[in-house]
Write an enzyme that holds these catalytic residues in place. Structure first.
Site, PDB file in Angstrom:
ATOM      1  N   VAL A 152      -1.734   5.311  -1.536  1.00 48.39           N
ATOM      2  CA  VAL A 152      -1.595   4.116  -0.804  1.00 48.39           C
ATOM      3  C   VAL A 152      -2.385   3.840   0.278  1.00 48.39           C
ATOM      4  O   VAL A 152      -3.120   4.628   1.025  1.00 48.39           O
ATOM      5  CB  VAL A 152       0.222   4.266   0.200  1.00 48.39           C
ATOM      6  CG1 VAL A 152       0.271   2.689   0.289  1.00 48.39           C
ATOM      7  CG2 VAL A 152       0.812   4.211  -0.876  1.00 48.39           C
ATOM      8  N   ASP A 180      15.727  10.424  -1.376  1.00 48.87           N
ATOM      9  CA  ASP A 180      14.964  11.455  -0.322  1.00 48.87           C
ATOM     10  C   ASP A 180      14.636  10.412   0.323  1.00 48.87           C
ATOM     11  O   ASP A 180      13.906  10.342   1.316  1.00 48.87           O
ATOM     12  CB  ASP A 180      14.138  10.732  -1.722  1.00 48.87           C
ATOM     13  CG  ASP A 180      12.874  11.856  -1.862  1.00 48.87           C
ATOM     14  OD1 ASP A 180      13.141  13.116  -1.042  1.00 48.87           O
ATOM     15  OD2 ASP A 180      11.630  11.488  -2.022  1.00 48.87           O
ATOM     16  N   THR A 185       1.056  13.978  -5.055  1.00 50.64           N
ATOM     17  CA  THR A 185       0.724  13.922  -6.172  1.00 50.64           C
ATOM     18  C   THR A 185       0.054  13.248  -6.959  1.00 50.64           C
ATOM     19  O   THR A 185      -0.938  13.587  -7.510  1.00 50.64           O
ATOM     20  CB  THR A 185       2.102  14.570  -6.919  1.00 50.64           C
ATOM     21  OG1 THR A 185       2.445  15.548  -5.747  1.00 50.64           O
ATOM     22  CG2 THR A 185       1.746  15.543  -7.924  1.00 50.64           C
ATOM     23  N   TYR A 186       1.093  12.059  -7.237  1.00 48.58           N
ATOM     24  CA  TYR A 186       0.033  11.108  -8.395  1.00 48.58           C
ATOM     25  C   TYR A 186      -0.018   9.310  -7.893  1.00 48.58           C
ATOM     26  O   TYR A 186      -0.294   9.064  -8.744  1.00 48.58           O
ATOM     27  CB  TYR A 186       1.066  11.321  -9.618  1.00 48.58           C
ATOM     28  CG  TYR A 186       2.300  10.398  -9.409  1.00 48.58           C
ATOM     29  CD1 TYR A 186       2.944   9.362  -9.289  1.00 48.58           C
ATOM     30  CD2 TYR A 186       3.284  10.957  -8.409  1.00 48.58           C
ATOM     31  CE1 TYR A 186       3.764   8.751  -9.054  1.00 48.58           C
ATOM     32  CE2 TYR A 186       4.766  10.660  -8.796  1.00 48.58           C
ATOM     33  CZ  TYR A 186       4.971   9.593  -8.158  1.00 48.58           C
ATOM     34  OH  TYR A 186       6.340   8.750  -8.450  1.00 48.58           O
ATOM     35  N   LYS A 239       0.888   0.755  -3.543  1.00 43.19           N
ATOM     36  CA  LYS A 239       0.637   2.556  -4.414  1.00 43.19           C
ATOM     37  C   LYS A 239      -0.104   2.062  -5.546  1.00 43.19           C
ATOM     38  O   LYS A 239       0.040   1.479  -6.465  1.00 43.19           O
ATOM     39  CB  LYS A 239       1.959   3.004  -4.065  1.00 43.19           C
ATOM     40  CG  LYS A 239       2.482   3.727  -4.138  1.00 43.19           C
ATOM     41  CD  LYS A 239       3.923   4.336  -4.862  1.00 43.19           C
ATOM     42  CE  LYS A 239       4.363   5.804  -5.087  1.00 43.19           C
ATOM     43  NZ  LYS A 239       5.638   6.004  -5.292  1.00 43.19           N
ATOM     44  N   LEU A 273      -3.423   4.505   3.353  1.00 45.88           N
ATOM     45  CA  LEU A 273      -2.244   5.128   4.395  1.00 45.88           C
ATOM     46  C   LEU A 273      -1.532   6.796   4.527  1.00 45.88           C
ATOM     47  O   LEU A 273      -0.940   6.922   4.680  1.00 45.88           O
ATOM     48  CB  LEU A 273      -1.109   4.238   4.265  1.00 45.88           C
ATOM     49  CG  LEU A 273      -2.060   2.573   4.205  1.00 45.88           C
ATOM     50  CD1 LEU A 273      -1.340   1.633   3.492  1.00 45.88           C
ATOM     51  CD2 LEU A 273      -2.310   2.866   6.174  1.00 45.88           C
ATOM     52  N   GLY A 274      -2.175   6.877   2.569  1.00 48.86           N
ATOM     53  CA  GLY A 274      -1.350   8.622   2.170  1.00 48.86           C
ATOM     54  C   GLY A 274      -1.914   8.374   0.675  1.00 48.86           C
ATOM     55  O   GLY A 274      -1.772   7.482   0.300  1.00 48.86           O
TER      56      GLY A 274
END
Length: 492
Positions: A42, A151, A38-39, A58, A34-35
């Site tokens: 998902v 965020d 950086t670390y 995740k 899904l995406g």
């Protein structure tokens, strides 16, 4: 495999040339990616046994975590375990093995808000309002728990699948338990959506979330963020600039929407709208947002409408029928059962049809023409007689002619103009009646005034209800999700 009850995350020693295996969990089948960041990456996954529920997992590489990212991850897990709200992504569990930490979360098949905006370029105001209402409900919940997200951006706002698309706030990696009076100094968030005081002053408080919501709202409406830039240097210049944020030319938005945007996007946090003012702003209008309470309110209102309908108080009945629509529409959106949703639409359609019937009953009727034979001479009416008796008084003649004009305009259904002339003519002729001696002229003036007041009252009652809406001014839920059309749609 460890479980989520531990308060710390075990790490493994880093070795040269080590290659991490693909993430896997024995109870889940991993499917689409899904995406990735950086670390973490998902994946969509589903359970091997049982209801085979789809989830988002995740997967965080342990060897990519430094102290700060570990703290963010622990914060995210800790908060999501405590938060339970329909517009916040649900955390189901978190696990780990020698290579990865797995955060198992609710799967939102509609993608994120950023993808949705890009697919539409910009969104109509009513869709933005619908999303904003959901976002505000989530923010009210977070504020009640003294949580600031820090965020908020379209990429961190997920959507469920149509037709009943719902918004879900995710990615609480930068979130923090913080009181409104607490000042923070650590840089958090994404520059494009970050409140100016974070960068320009280096200190801030939870009000930065309000700014971020304003930027998201702006981007939804206009297809780009207010500080959208081609380079980091240009972005920095816009952030440091003291010029107020402006609404783009050529895009039509309502006054309430404009007012809220400009109050949110104030560079100085002390001039920015407060949380309480934001939550209760008329554009947000949580009173009429989809919820389980809307149907109860609509039913109570329509019951009262029916009672007034039966008593013959058509004006009050029409107003209540139409006001009930403001609760029926969100009630229909809130209902997830399609059979119940369609039955509710049909019932509402019947109520609105009755409201339109009552409007027609209230419409002033044209007087029938007098019946006379062709040989019968036309008899003078009261107005003509009064005009002959008042021919020496120019002011009275003018008042009578104004009332006569109002009557003609009413017959032509030019009710607004007729109402203006009725008010003008009646005010004048009533003054004459007060000083007039008893006699034929006073009798005719009183008769004319009584008829004029009766006609004016009927016109006023009709004008009060004729423009009340008996149809939904936004597309039905399924149409909105398919095309984000702004065409008018009758509830049927």
């Amino acid at each position: 495999m460890a479980n989520s009850k531990n308060s710390t995350l075990p790490t493994r020693p880093k070795t040269a040339h080590s290659v991490d295996p693909k993430p896997s969990l024995k109870n889940y089948v991993f499917t689409d990616k899904l995406g990735s960041g950086t670390y973490a990456t998902v994946y969509k996954a589903f359970k091997r046994w049982g209801n085979r529920q789809s989830v988002a997992i995740k997967c965080v590489k342990k060897n990519s975590l430094n102290k700060a990212s570990t703290e963010n991850l622990l914060t995210e897990i800790g908060l999501l375990k405590k938060l339970n709200h329909p517009h916040i992504v649900t955390l189901y569990d978190f696990l780990w093995d020698d290579f990865y930490i797995y955060i198992i979360m609710e799967y939102c098949s509609g993608g994120d808000l950023s993808q949705f905006i890009r697919s539409k370029r910009s969104l109509p105001e009513y869709i933005v309002k619908r999303f904003l209402q959901q976002l505000v409900k989530a923010m009210m919940y977070l504020r009640s728990h003294n949580v600031a997200h820090m965020d908020l951006k379209p990429q961190n706002i997920l959507l469920t699948a149509p037709p009943n698309t719902r918004l879900k706030i995710g990615d609480f990696g930068f979130a923090k338990h913080v009181d409104l009076n607490d000042e923070l100094h650590i840089m958090r968030g994404s520059p494009l959506y970050m409140a100016p005081e974070i960068i320009c002053k280096g200190k801030y408080d939870p009000r930065v979330d309000i700014w971020s919501i304003g930027v998201i709202m702006y981007e939804c409406l206009f297809g780009r963020a207010p500080f959208a830039s081609k380079s980091l240097k240009e972005l920095q210049e816009k952030i440091w600039d003291s010029k107020p944020v402006e609404i783009p030319y050529g895009v039509s938005i309502s006054d309430q929407c404009r007012d809220l945007l400009l109050k949110i996007l104030r560079r100085d946090p002390d001039e920015r709208i407060t949380f309480d003012e934001f939550f209760h702003h008329p554009f947000v209008d949580l009173e009429h947002s989809p919820s389980k309470d809307c149907l109860t309110k609509a039913i109570d209102m329509v019951k009262e409408a029916v009672q007034n309908d039966e008593k013959g108080d058509y004006k009050k009945a029409v107003k209540l029928y139409c006001e009930s629509l403001e609760y029926f529409v969100p009630a229909i959106r809130h209902e997830e059962n399609e059979v119940k949703k369609e039955a509710l639409r049909k019932r509402v359609h019947d109520y609105m049809k009755r409201a339109e019937e009552l409007k027609l009953l209230m419409k002033p009727k044209r007087p029938p023409p007098p019946v006379r034979s062709s040989s019968q001479p036309e008899e003078p009416n009261d107005i003509d007689e009064l005009l002959s008796l008042a021919e020496q008084d120019d002011e009275l003649v003018a008042a009578i002619k104004v009332l006569k004009a109002a009557e003609k305009e009413s017959e032509k259904e030019d009710y607004e103009k007729a109402m203006t002339h009725y008010e003008l003519g009646l005010n004048s002729i009533i003054k004459f009646i007060k000083t007039e001696e008893d006699g034929r002229r006073k009798s005719l003036m009183s008769k004319l005034a009584a008829k004029g007041m009766d006609d004016a009252e009927k016109i006023k009652a009709f004008l009060d209800v004729k423009d009340l809406k008996t149809e939904e001014t936004q597309p039905k839920e399924e149409d909105a999700n398919d095309s984000v059309s702004s065409e008018k749609c009758v509830i049927q």
